[in-house]
Scaffold this active site. Structure first.
Site, short mmCIF file in Angstrom:
data_model
loop_
_atom_site.label_atom_id
_atom_site.label_comp_id
_atom_site.label_asym_id
_atom_site.label_seq_id
_atom_site.Cartn_x
_atom_site.Cartn_y
_atom_site.Cartn_z
N ALA A 117 0.83 -1.24 -0.06
CA ALA A 117 -0.10 0.19 0.17
C ALA A 117 0.76 1.47 -0.11
O ALA A 117 0.22 2.30 -0.14
CB ALA A 117 -0.78 -0.04 0.93
N ASN A 186 0.65 -4.19 8.01
CA ASN A 186 1.78 -4.78 7.28
C ASN A 186 2.75 -3.58 6.58
O ASN A 186 3.83 -3.75 6.75
CB ASN A 186 1.15 -5.41 5.89
CG ASN A 186 0.49 -6.59 6.20
OD1 ASN A 186 1.23 -7.63 6.68
ND2 ASN A 186 -0.57 -6.79 6.38
N HIS A 216 -1.30 6.89 5.18
CA HIS A 216 -0.32 6.63 5.79
C HIS A 216 0.86 7.67 5.75
O HIS A 216 1.17 8.08 4.76
CB HIS A 216 0.51 5.22 5.21
CG HIS A 216 -0.37 4.16 5.05
ND1 HIS A 216 -0.73 3.45 6.42
CD2 HIS A 216 -1.05 3.66 3.94
CE1 HIS A 216 -1.51 2.25 5.63
NE2 HIS A 216 -1.86 2.60 4.48
N1 LIG Z 1 1.45 -5.15 2.19
C1 LIG Z 1 0.28 -4.66 2.26
O1 LIG Z 1 0.41 -3.31 1.95
C2 LIG Z 1 -0.95 -5.19 2.51
C3 LIG Z 1 -2.20 -4.52 2.40
C4 LIG Z 1 -3.41 -5.04 2.67
C5 LIG Z 1 -3.35 -6.49 2.81
N2 LIG Z 1 -2.13 -7.13 3.13
C6 LIG Z 1 -2.06 -8.53 3.50
O2 LIG Z 1 -2.81 -9.45 2.23
C7 LIG Z 1 -3.83 -10.17 3.10
C8 LIG Z 1 -4.75 -10.48 2.05
O3 LIG Z 1 -5.56 -9.41 2.04
P1 LIG Z 1 -6.87 -9.28 1.38
O4 LIG Z 1 -7.63 -7.88 1.50
O5 LIG Z 1 -7.21 -10.05 -0.13
O6 LIG Z 1 -7.89 -10.26 2.34
P2 LIG Z 1 -9.16 -11.01 2.14
O7 LIG Z 1 -9.46 -11.51 3.59
O8 LIG Z 1 -10.10 -10.47 1.13
O9 LIG Z 1 -8.78 -12.39 1.35
C9 LIG Z 1 -7.82 -13.47 1.98
C10 LIG Z 1 -8.06 -14.69 1.41
O10 LIG Z 1 -7.28 -15.56 1.98
C11 LIG Z 1 -8.09 -16.88 2.05
N3 LIG Z 1 -7.28 -17.48 3.32
C12 LIG Z 1 -7.15 -17.14 4.58
N4 LIG Z 1 -6.40 -18.15 5.41
C13 LIG Z 1 -6.17 -19.03 4.23
C14 LIG Z 1 -5.45 -20.35 4.35
N5 LIG Z 1 -4.94 -20.85 5.66
N6 LIG Z 1 -5.34 -21.11 3.24
C15 LIG Z 1 -5.76 -20.56 2.33
N7 LIG Z 1 -6.39 -19.55 1.90
C16 LIG Z 1 -6.68 -18.82 3.14
C17 LIG Z 1 -9.50 -16.39 2.51
O11 LIG Z 1 -10.15 -17.48 2.46
C18 LIG Z 1 -9.86 -15.17 1.61
O12 LIG Z 1 -10.36 -15.68 0.64
C19 LIG Z 1 -4.09 -9.63 4.29
O13 LIG Z 1 -4.52 -10.44 5.37
C20 LIG Z 1 -2.83 -9.00 4.67
O14 LIG Z 1 -1.90 -9.66 5.67
C21 LIG Z 1 -0.83 -6.51 2.78
#
Ligand SMILES: NC(=O)c1ccc[n+]([C@@H]2O[C@H](COP(=O)([O-])OP(=O)(O)OC[C@H]3O[C@@H](n4cnc5c(N)ncnc54)[C@H](O)[C@@H]3O)[C@@H](O)[C@H]2O)c1
Length: 265
Positions: A117, A186, A216
């Site tokens: 992000a 994150n 941020h």
């Molecule tokens: N680096 C960044 O700036 C940033 C920003 C936003 C999110 N993120 C990370 O990305 C992740 C995902 O974000 P999102 O918005 O797509 O979340 P989301 O909740 O929309 O999607 C996550 C998906 O992962 C699946 N999942 C969860 N645990 C699982 C497992 N053990 N095995 C298989 N599938 C699994 C869920 O069923 C869901 O479909 C967040 O949890 C966060 O850690 C990082």
């Protein structure tokens, strides 16, 4: 990994993974081919086969994690041990020093965290290469509903959810921030990795009812200079904790990992 046809599996088919998968199918990264989706929930509309992680590891060259910190903690080592590269969205997982050490020592697959992000990490990392920073502050402002956590008691959760004015929800270091707000901070972890000092980075998290954009503010000062980045991101329509730009950052990181130009846009 720079073969003609690099097989990509998306681990986590949620707000980030869905866009990454769709763009890969649209040819966003020439030579990168989406081969599998892995998710703990059945995904009836998956555009390629939904498989378990073992099959995805067997059938792909790169795994793109968009699932959450616990998934990185649980599976990253074996992905790397199988010789698969791993692109991590949930950078906050690596504030666990044991996990970070094991992944550094692991392989032969390579690991890369997306900038996600935020931006400016390259400049912060370059300045940190020259000399350690003296102060680094990450101040994140989000809609209250995105900051309520399962570990909060009902009273605290309600106070945040119904806040009528900006309210400081957390103040502390980056490791604690990533642990307590795993889906929201994150960014603080990514800044800490760029400046290579987890203890130095101070994190403030603010719930603001009028925060239509996630903000941020990153300020850093050291011998090389003073830096200030202010980023305002539109939240994803599917998941208000995630900014809508993140999957596009993931795709750019994937293009970097594959040493390919990204035809995104
Ligand atoms: N680096 C960044 O700036 C940033 C920003 C936003 C999110 N993120 C990370 O990305 C992740 C995902 O974000 P999102 O918005 O797509 O979340 P989301 O909740 O929309 O999607 C996550 C998906 O992962 C699946 N999942 C969860 N645990 C699982 C497992 N053990 N095995 C298989 N599938 C699994 C869920 O069923 C869901 O479909 C967040 O949890 C966060 O850690 C990082």
């Amino acid at each position: 990994m720079s073969g003609a046809d690099t097989r990509v599996a998306v681990l986590g088919y949620g707000s980030i993974g869905r866009v990454v998968a769709a763009r890969l199918l649209d040819g966003a990264i020439p030579g990168a081919r989406l081969v599998a989706i892995v998710d703990q929930r059945p995904q009836a509309d998956a555009p390629v086969p939904q498989t378990d992680l073992d099959d995805a590891i067997a059938d792909s060259d790169v795994i793109v994690e968009c699932a959450g910190q616990s998934v990185v903690a649980e599976h990253a080592e074996r992905i790397l041990a199988a010789g698969r590269d791993l692109l991590i969205s949930s950078a906050g997982a690596l504030v666990d020093p044991d996990l970070a050490r094991r992944l550094r020592a692991g392989g032969p697959g390579r690991v890369l965290c997306t900038s996600g992000a935020i931006g400016g990490l390259d400049l912060l990392a370059a300045a940190a290469d020259a000399a350690p920073f003296e102060t680094v502050i990450v101040r994140t402002t989000k809609k209250p509903a995105a900051l309520v956590q399962p570990w909060m008691d009902a009273e605290r959760a309600a106070a945040i959810a119904t806040a009528s004015a900006p309210m400081t929800v957390f103040e502390g270091d980056a490791a604690e921030a990533a642990r307590l707000f795993p889906r929201s901070l994150n960014v603080a972890a990514a800044v800490s990795f760029a400046v290579r000092d987890l203890d130095l980075v101070r994190v403030q998290l603010i719930a603001a009812p009028d925060a239509d954009l996630t903000r941020h503010e990153i300020t850093a000062a050291g011998p090389m200079g003073r830096y200030r980045f202010e980023i305002e991101n539109l939240p994803s329509a599917d998941n208000p904790r995630t900014s809508a730009v993140v999957p596009y950052a993931v795709l750019r990181s994937l293009a970097t990992l594959l040493r390919r130009p990204a035809l995104i846009g």
